[in-house]
Design a protein around this motif. Structure first.
Motif, short mmCIF file in Angstrom:
data_model
loop_
_atom_site.label_atom_id
_atom_site.label_comp_id
_atom_site.label_asym_id
_atom_site.label_seq_id
_atom_site.Cartn_x
_atom_site.Cartn_y
_atom_site.Cartn_z
N VAL A 1 0.76 -0.59 -3.67
CA VAL A 1 1.12 -1.99 -3.43
C VAL A 1 0.10 -2.88 -4.12
O VAL A 1 -1.11 -2.64 -4.05
N HIS B 1 3.64 -6.47 -3.61
CA HIS B 1 4.75 -5.91 -4.38
C HIS B 1 4.49 -4.42 -4.63
O HIS B 1 3.36 -3.97 -4.66
N GLN B 2 5.57 -3.68 -4.85
CA GLN B 2 5.45 -2.25 -5.08
C GLN B 2 5.04 -1.94 -6.52
O GLN B 2 5.63 -2.48 -7.47
N GLN C 1 0.99 5.11 -7.67
CA GLN C 1 1.89 4.14 -7.07
C GLN C 1 1.17 3.47 -5.92
O GLN C 1 0.07 3.88 -5.54
N THR D 1 9.23 -7.87 -4.92
CA THR D 1 9.84 -8.10 -3.61
C THR D 1 9.83 -9.59 -3.25
O THR D 1 10.02 -9.95 -2.10
N ASP E 1 -1.35 4.28 -3.05
CA ASP E 1 -0.65 5.20 -2.15
C ASP E 1 -1.53 6.43 -2.02
O ASP E 1 -1.48 7.35 -2.84
#
Length: 219
Positions: A48, A52-53, A46, A73, A88
């Motif tokens: 960015v 956006h995520q 996970q 987003t 992440d």
């Protein structure tokens, strides 16, 4: 593989730049990525991407590209966009430590009970890793004995090798000195000491199967 998998050369790469090849609904394909796609029991990364995520990373059905599942987003990304990606890292590093710990657990099992053990699958999550093994004996594997062997392997601070066997087929191996290699293409730490203190729990799982779970002591 159409997507260049940057983590193959450097599992510690946290950020990168790439070009969007395809963007459809909540899926983005890049020409290169440092995000690890779910496989071999290890959860997908996970992070960015382009602001956006990224909620998951998977391999496409044709096995030729890596797909990023997005939570938009703002305006979605488009093909041709040049974007920055950020893994992440806290989550990824936990997965790396526990994936290596899972393999050390397998080595501990074969040391304690013999090399004829049978792997029946597993899973690596950020908080723990599990390993299911064939087990028909009345007495389950000893969690204390396996934890002690893990402690020895971790304290030895052995370098961990991760190398390609057949690039075209995507075959990789994981190995530490003095032990047979384990087929694996996941992300791993560089040395056994990075795994840190561990604790093993053992439960039964259905008929003739034992479930071994390994987790950091501090959790």
């Amino acid at each position: 593989m159409r997507t260049e998998e940057l983590h193959r050369k450097d599992a510690y790469l946290r950020s990168f730049e790439a070009t969007v090849v395809r963007a459809e609904d909540d899926i983005v394909e890049l020409d290169a990525t440092a995000f690890y796609a779910r496989g071999g029991g290890q959860q997908g990364d996970q992070g960015v991407l382009g602001g956006h995520q990224v909620v998951d990373t998977v391999v496409a059905q044709d096995r030729l590209s890596v797909l990023h599942r997005m939570a938009w987003t703002g305006d979605p990304l488009r093909a041709g966009d040049r974007v920055a990606g950020y893994v992440d890292w806290e989550r990824r590093y936990a997965l790396m430590r526990l994936h290596s710990a899972q393999h050390l657990l397998w080595l501990a099992l074969t040391q304690e009970y013999g090399p004829e053990q049978q792997d029946r699958g597993g899973e690596i999550r950020p908080e723990k890793a599990r390993l299911d093994v064939a087990w028909s004996k009345d007495e389950r594997p000893s969690a204390e004995a396996l934890t002690a062997r893990l402690d020895t392997l971790v304290a030895a601070d052995l370098p961990i090798e991760r190398y390609v066997v057949d690039e075209g087929a995507g075959r990789w191996e994981w190995r530490i000195e003095g032990h047979p290699p384990i087929p694996c293409g996941g992300t791993h730490v560089r040395r056994t000491s990075e795994v840190g203190p561990l604790v093993v729990t053992v439960k039964g799982k259905g008929r003739d199967t034992a479930r071994l779970t390994v987790a950091p002591v501090d959790r």
